[in-house]
Design a protein around this motif. Structure first.
Motif, PDB file in Angstrom:
ATOM      1  N   LYS A 124       6.113   8.387 -15.449  1.00  0.00           N
ATOM      2  CA  LYS A 124       5.509   9.506 -14.935  1.00  0.00           C
ATOM      3  C   LYS A 124       4.229   9.950 -15.979  1.00  0.00           C
ATOM      4  CE  LYS A 124       5.771  14.521 -13.602  1.00  0.00           C
ATOM      5  NZ  LYS A 124       4.475  14.650 -13.850  1.00  0.00           N
ATOM      6  N   ARG A 125       4.296   9.650 -17.144  1.00  0.00           N
ATOM      7  CA  ARG A 125       3.260  10.037 -18.074  1.00  0.00           C
ATOM      8  C   ARG A 125       2.252   8.891 -17.863  1.00  0.00           C
ATOM      9  NH1 ARG A 125       4.888  11.568 -24.213  1.00  0.00           N
ATOM     10  NH2 ARG A 125       6.219  13.069 -23.731  1.00  0.00           N
ATOM     11  N   VAL A 126       2.524   7.692 -17.603  1.00  0.00           N
ATOM     12  CA  VAL A 126       1.590   6.480 -17.473  1.00  0.00           C
ATOM     13  C   VAL A 126       0.885   7.033 -16.001  1.00  0.00           C
ATOM     14  CG1 VAL A 126       1.255   3.999 -16.495  1.00  0.00           C
ATOM     15  CG2 VAL A 126       2.817   4.771 -18.504  1.00  0.00           C
ATOM     16  N   GLU A 127       1.368   7.453 -15.147  1.00  0.00           N
ATOM     17  CA  GLU A 127       0.948   7.418 -13.647  1.00  0.00           C
ATOM     18  C   GLU A 127      -0.452   8.849 -14.039  1.00  0.00           C
ATOM     19  OE1 GLU A 127       3.530   7.022 -10.696  1.00  0.00           O
ATOM     20  OE2 GLU A 127       2.280   8.460  -9.513  1.00  0.00           O
ATOM     21  N   ASP A 128       0.368  10.049 -14.718  1.00  0.00           N
ATOM     22  CA  ASP A 128      -0.391  11.133 -14.792  1.00  0.00           C
ATOM     23  C   ASP A 128      -2.025  10.392 -15.642  1.00  0.00           C
ATOM     24  OD1 ASP A 128       1.154  12.780 -13.611  1.00  0.00           O
ATOM     25  OD2 ASP A 128       2.114  13.544 -15.373  1.00  0.00           O
ATOM     26  N   ALA A 129      -1.522   9.995 -16.748  1.00  0.00           N
ATOM     27  CA  ALA A 129      -2.751   9.479 -17.575  1.00  0.00           C
ATOM     28  C   ALA A 129      -3.712   8.561 -16.836  1.00  0.00           C
ATOM     29  CB  ALA A 129      -1.944   8.797 -18.692  1.00  0.00           C
ATOM     30  N   LEU A 130      -3.228   7.593 -16.211  1.00  0.00           N
ATOM     31  CA  LEU A 130      -4.012   6.914 -15.531  1.00  0.00           C
ATOM     32  C   LEU A 130      -4.748   7.593 -14.368  1.00  0.00           C
ATOM     33  CD1 LEU A 130      -2.120   3.453 -15.160  1.00  0.00           C
ATOM     34  CD2 LEU A 130      -4.245   3.900 -16.333  1.00  0.00           C
ATOM     35  N   ASN A 131      -4.119   8.593 -13.864  1.00  0.00           N
ATOM     36  CA  ASN A 131      -4.952   9.536 -12.740  1.00  0.00           C
ATOM     37  C   ASN A 131      -6.000  10.207 -13.482  1.00  0.00           C
ATOM     38  OD1 ASN A 131      -3.871   9.082 -10.210  1.00  0.00           O
ATOM     39  ND2 ASN A 131      -1.968  10.063 -10.799  1.00  0.00           N
ATOM     40  N   ALA A 132      -5.778  10.806 -14.335  1.00  0.00           N
ATOM     41  CA  ALA A 132      -6.718  11.526 -15.213  1.00  0.00           C
ATOM     42  C   ALA A 132      -7.863  10.901 -15.792  1.00  0.00           C
ATOM     43  CB  ALA A 132      -5.849  12.228 -16.682  1.00  0.00           C
ATOM     44  N   VAL A 133      -7.877   9.403 -15.645  1.00  0.00           N
ATOM     45  CA  VAL A 133      -8.828   8.644 -16.176  1.00  0.00           C
ATOM     46  C   VAL A 133      -9.355   7.884 -15.031  1.00  0.00           C
ATOM     47  CG1 VAL A 133      -8.672   8.614 -18.533  1.00  0.00           C
ATOM     48  CG2 VAL A 133      -7.694   6.849 -16.923  1.00  0.00           C
ATOM     49  N   ASP A 134      -8.812   8.105 -13.752  1.00  0.00           N
ATOM     50  CA  ASP A 134      -9.325   7.600 -12.484  1.00  0.00           C
ATOM     51  C   ASP A 134      -9.212   5.846 -12.559  1.00  0.00           C
ATOM     52  OD1 ASP A 134      -9.898   7.184 -10.060  1.00  0.00           O
ATOM     53  OD2 ASP A 134     -12.233   7.290 -10.427  1.00  0.00           O
ATOM     54  N   MET A 135      -8.080   5.613 -13.285  1.00  0.00           N
ATOM     55  CA  MET A 135      -7.656   4.118 -13.361  1.00  0.00           C
ATOM     56  C   MET A 135      -6.530   3.727 -12.546  1.00  0.00           C
ATOM     57  SD  MET A 135     -10.319   2.510 -14.521  1.00  0.00           S
ATOM     58  CE  MET A 135      -9.508   0.951 -15.326  1.00  0.00           C
ATOM     59  N   ILE A 136      -5.915   4.581 -11.773  1.00  0.00           N
ATOM     60  CA  ILE A 136      -4.606   4.109 -11.186  1.00  0.00           C
ATOM     61  C   ILE A 136      -4.636   3.036 -10.424  1.00  0.00           C
ATOM     62  CG2 ILE A 136      -4.648   5.740  -9.104  1.00  0.00           C
ATOM     63  CD1 ILE A 136      -1.769   5.641 -11.298  1.00  0.00           C
ATOM     64  N   LYS A 137      -5.819   2.654  -9.559  1.00  0.00           N
ATOM     65  CA  LYS A 137      -5.942   1.585  -8.844  1.00  0.00           C
ATOM     66  C   LYS A 137      -5.937   0.172  -9.613  1.00  0.00           C
ATOM     67  CE  LYS A 137     -10.568   1.644  -7.859  1.00  0.00           C
ATOM     68  NZ  LYS A 137     -11.624   2.108  -6.902  1.00  0.00           N
ATOM     69  N   TYR A 138      -5.906   0.424 -10.888  1.00  0.00           N
ATOM     70  CA  TYR A 138      -6.224  -0.892 -11.622  1.00  0.00           C
ATOM     71  C   TYR A 138      -4.606  -0.876 -12.606  1.00  0.00           C
ATOM     72  CZ  TYR A 138     -10.982  -1.022 -10.589  1.00  0.00           C
ATOM     73  OH  TYR A 138     -12.251  -1.101 -10.039  1.00  0.00           O
ATOM     74  N   ARG A 139      -3.524  -0.449 -12.293  1.00  0.00           N
ATOM     75  CA  ARG A 139      -2.507  -0.165 -13.045  1.00  0.00           C
ATOM     76  C   ARG A 139      -1.732  -1.404 -13.351  1.00  0.00           C
ATOM     77  NH1 ARG A 139       1.680   3.896 -10.361  1.00  0.00           N
ATOM     78  NH2 ARG A 139       2.689   3.037 -12.317  1.00  0.00           N
ATOM     79  N   SER A 140      -1.812  -2.380 -12.168  1.00  0.00           N
ATOM     80  CA  SER A 140      -1.235  -3.962 -12.320  1.00  0.00           C
ATOM     81  C   SER A 140      -2.123  -4.824 -12.688  1.00  0.00           C
ATOM     82  CB  SER A 140      -0.381  -4.122 -11.164  1.00  0.00           C
ATOM     83  OG  SER A 140      -1.498  -4.495  -9.942  1.00  0.00           O
ATOM     84  N   TYR A 141      -3.337  -4.694 -13.171  1.00  0.00           N
ATOM     85  CA  TYR A 141      -4.492  -5.417 -13.535  1.00  0.00           C
ATOM     86  C   TYR A 141      -4.142  -5.943 -15.102  1.00  0.00           C
ATOM     87  CZ  TYR A 141      -7.855  -5.289  -9.763  1.00  0.00           C
ATOM     88  OH  TYR A 141      -8.244  -5.309  -8.459  1.00  0.00           O
ATOM     89  N   SER A 142      -4.889  -6.999 -15.357  1.00  0.00           N
ATOM     90  CA  SER A 142      -4.727  -7.393 -16.958  1.00  0.00           C
ATOM     91  C   SER A 142      -5.871  -6.640 -17.733  1.00  0.00           C
ATOM     92  CB  SER A 142      -4.895  -8.658 -17.038  1.00  0.00           C
ATOM     93  OG  SER A 142      -5.347  -9.208 -18.241  1.00  0.00           O
ATOM     94  N   PRO A 143      -5.813  -6.100 -18.551  1.00  0.00           N
ATOM     95  CA  PRO A 143      -7.148  -5.367 -19.288  1.00  0.00           C
ATOM     96  C   PRO A 143      -8.155  -6.150 -19.569  1.00  0.00           C
ATOM     97  CG  PRO A 143      -5.040  -4.715 -20.336  1.00  0.00           C
ATOM     98  CD  PRO A 143      -4.579  -5.906 -19.227  1.00  0.00           C
ATOM     99  N   ASN A 144      -7.901  -7.675 -19.843  1.00  0.00           N
ATOM    100  CA  ASN A 144      -9.187  -8.448 -20.211  1.00  0.00           C
ATOM    101  C   ASN A 144     -10.058  -8.895 -18.806  1.00  0.00           C
ATOM    102  OD1 ASN A 144      -7.661 -10.469 -18.933  1.00  0.00           O
ATOM    103  ND2 ASN A 144      -7.136 -11.419 -20.935  1.00  0.00           N
ATOM    104  N   LYS A 145      -9.369  -8.371 -17.555  1.00  0.00           N
ATOM    105  CA  LYS A 145     -10.207  -8.574 -16.388  1.00  0.00           C
ATOM    106  C   LYS A 145     -11.067  -7.368 -16.062  1.00  0.00           C
ATOM    107  CE  LYS A 145      -8.976 -12.676 -14.403  1.00  0.00           C
ATOM    108  NZ  LYS A 145      -8.327 -13.234 -15.804  1.00  0.00           N
ATOM    109  N   LEU A 146     -11.012  -6.558 -17.034  1.00  0.00           N
ATOM    110  CA  LEU A 146     -11.798  -5.170 -16.739  1.00  0.00           C
ATOM    111  C   LEU A 146     -13.075  -5.232 -17.381  1.00  0.00           C
ATOM    112  CD1 LEU A 146      -8.713  -2.548 -17.040  1.00  0.00           C
ATOM    113  CD2 LEU A 146      -9.627  -3.554 -15.094  1.00  0.00           C
ATOM    114  N   SER A 147     -13.926  -4.235 -17.021  1.00  0.00           N
ATOM    115  CA  SER A 147     -15.213  -4.024 -17.664  1.00  0.00           C
ATOM    116  C   SER A 147     -14.940  -3.350 -18.939  1.00  0.00           C
ATOM    117  CB  SER A 147     -16.322  -3.707 -16.774  1.00  0.00           C
ATOM    118  OG  SER A 147     -16.076  -2.245 -16.764  1.00  0.00           O
ATOM    119  N   GLY A 148     -16.129  -3.198 -19.801  1.00  0.00           N
ATOM    120  CA  GLY A 148     -15.871  -2.473 -21.029  1.00  0.00           C
ATOM    121  C   GLY A 148     -15.695  -0.916 -20.763  1.00  0.00           C
ATOM    122  N   GLY A 149     -16.260  -0.319 -19.803  1.00  0.00           N
ATOM    123  CA  GLY A 149     -16.068   0.873 -19.520  1.00  0.00           C
ATOM    124  C   GLY A 149     -14.455   1.440 -19.007  1.00  0.00           C
ATOM    125  N   GLN A 150     -13.998   0.608 -18.163  1.00  0.00           N
ATOM    126  CA  GLN A 150     -12.779   0.539 -17.500  1.00  0.00           C
ATOM    127  C   GLN A 150     -11.735   0.515 -18.863  1.00  0.00           C
ATOM    128  OE1 GLN A 150     -13.428  -2.776 -14.760  1.00  0.00           O
ATOM    129  NE2 GLN A 150     -13.433  -1.179 -12.936  1.00  0.00           N
TER     130      GLN A 150
END
Lengths: 281, 281
Positions: A124-150
């Protein structure tokens, strides 16, 4: 929340044999008092000691002299390390230094997991936190595939998920685009307002300072000015001496004033400037 | 002399079902001596595009022509391309490694096989142009301040005498004066050496102050390629893709919304001052 009395921090430079070559006094007698729920901005030029100060607040470093209490805990006491780090979360400038997992949601869950939060609660905390920063749709991504800001937003989510009492952002928005920066700041502001989380925002961006209740200006390891953003920004000369600047709107206001236009002193935001100009028209 | 991007696309993370494109069918031409700003939200493909320009990333579709030659032809000398298209990455100071500032700046040209004299002359020139004081030349680069380190790292690229200079967020993380200093230096060098400069930035204010032409990237597509004035007249389009207009332009829009008939096609403080004075007097 935070009480610093005359803290000093010295980096000791040593040569290859371990003899002391020189001592850099990076913090030189800092005293301040931050109340729970305050939104503080710390500004200062590169090398003024902002980041060293921040690292002291999280007990990554401990003051060479002076005393520092965080959430009522004395930072001199080794025993308090983990308690202090749980109550003050830190977001760094470069997210690559902070992200450890190979999946976004696992990275965000890492903090609460280490605190022994029950599994359902972690999700629940993970979901809330990812929602708060608008990154929920990337939850199953690998961080090294994200851009700097993401990545930076994921790092912030990781801290949020630990439900800290205080969040320190060490130039954490530097890598974000305008929208990302605005969202992050609004998120931080909302956390401050709704959850009463104390925010310490270390920044070079004068536009961000407007969000704060109180500003500390650092120069050569000392606090040279403190006050509300409105008070700080009335003194352009002093800011320039510290290699800082005014927000764009206030620069424009000063330019207009030089041309003899009677614009009220003590403005802060672009909206206020616009109102002031409209009144003259 | 020119760089032509012909229908460039770049695919990554290909599995059986999904294909993600970092860049989608980008066509553009860069003439000699241009000063181009590249803006786009985080993850829009800016950095990938920059790496394609000097051959670090091979596009999955389309071709890049440098001076009329396809850089991905079998016999093309990519080595030479990289010496002519200089790239300053994000946080270039992380790449400093030598024992002295001067040696670090010499490293690039040394690898190009120049004579000792040529190397040292070029290094001196680059350090001088970046405004590094001569007493710092024989110090360790790690003892410098953040802004100085950044300037030394940029000098290291300049020393190779690139004809095209690509800078990915060169001013990020610097204090306002340090930022201005670096961007002013880049503009001066561009004028002196008459090279092409491509500047990636999240700061709309900097883009407005320095460049002539702007590329706007959104989700891997080049959606606007126009002059600064033209680009920042698309306020709503920019906001929709996570960008913004410069602070000053948005103040003009706010004035207009309040019923003051001002020209909103204004991007710098000086222009705004003149426009407001024109209205008020």
């Amino acid at each position: 929340m935070i009480k610093a009395e005359n803290i000093v921090y010295e980096y000791i430079r040593r040569d290859e044999e371990g003899n002391v070559e020189g001592i850099d006094r990076v913090l030189d007698g800092i005293s301040l008092d931050v109340q729970t729920g305050e939104f503080i901005a710390v500004i200062g030029h590169n090398g003024s000691g902002k980041s060293t100060f921040a690292r002291n607040l999280n007990r990554l470093l401990t003051p060479t002299e002076g005393s520092l209490w965080i959430d009522g805990l004395n930072s001199d006491d080794m025993e308090n390390t983990w308690k202090i780090r749980q109550s003050t979360g830190m977001v760094f400038q470069n997210p690559d230094n902070q992200i450890i997992s190979s999946v976004v949601e696992e990275d965000v869950g890492f903090g609460p997991e280490n605190m022994g939060v029950p599994t359902d609660d972690i999700w629940k905390r993970v979901e809330d936190a990812l929602n708060a920063v608008d990154m929920i749709k990337y939850r199953s991504y690998s961080p090294n595939k994200l851009s700097g800001g993401q990545k930076q937003r994921v790092a912030i989510a990781g801290v949020l998920a630990m439900h800290p009492k205080c969040i320190i952002l060490d130039e954490a928005t530097a890598m974000l685009d305008p929208q990302g920066r605005l969202e992050t700041l609004q998120t931080v502001k909302a956390l401050n307002k709704m959850e009463k989380i104390t925010i310490i925002l270390i920044t070079q961006d004068m536009e961000e300072v407007i969000y704060a209740d109180k500003v500390f200006v650092m120069d050569h390891g000392k606090i040279t000015m403190s006050g509300t953003p409105r008070e700080i920004f009335t003194n352009e000369e002093a800011l320039k001496e510290c290699q800082l600047d005014l927000p764009q709107a206030l620069k424009l206001a000063n330019e207009l004033r030089k041309e003899g236009i009677d614009i009220t002193e003590g403005l802060l935001t672009a909206e206020e400037l616009v109102d002031a100009i409209c009144q003259l028209y | 002399m020119s760089i032509i991007l012909d229908k460039i696309s770049c695919k990554y993370e290909t599995d059986m079902i999904n294909e993600h494109y970092a860049l989608k069918c980008i066509t553009a031409k860069i003439e000699d001596g241009e000063f181009i700003g590249v803006i786009g939200h985080t993850g829009s493909g800016k950095s990938t595009l920059m790496q394609i320009l000097n051959g670090l990333v091979v596009p999955s579709g389309g071709s890049v022509y440098y001076n009329g030659e396809d850089i991905h032809e079998k016999n093309y000398n990519l080595y030479k391309l990289r010496s002519e298209v200089g790239m300053v990455f994000q946080y270039p100071e992380h790449q400093l490694f030598e024992t002295t500032v001067f040696r670090d700046v010499c490293f690039g040209p040394k690898n190009l096989g120049w004579s000792k004299k040529e190397i040292e002359l070029s290094a001196f020139e680059a350090l001088f142009q970046m405004g590094i004081e001569s007493e710092l030349y024989y110090q360790s680069p790690f003892d410098l301040s953040g802004g100085q380190k950044r300037r030394v790292a940029i000098a290291g690229v300049l020393a190779m005498k690139p004809k095209v200079l690509i800078l990915d967020e060169p001013a990020v993380g610097l204090d306002p004066m340090g930022k201005r200093n670096i961007l002013d230096k880049i503009a001066e060098i561009k004028a002196e050496r008459n090279c092409t400069v491509i500047l990636v930035s999240h700061s709309m204010d900097d883009i407005a102050d320095y460049v002539n032409r702007v590329w706007v990237l959104d989700d891997g597509k080049l959606i606007i390629d126009a002059s600064v004035k033209e680009v920042f007249s698309h306020k709503r389009d920019l906001e929709e893709i996570g960008l913004a207009v410069p602070q000053i332009t948005s103040i003009m829009h706010m004035l207009k919304d309040k019923g003051l008939v001002v020209n909103t096609n204004v991007t710098t403080i000086d222009e705004a001052k003149m426009e407001i004075l024109r209205k008020l007097r």
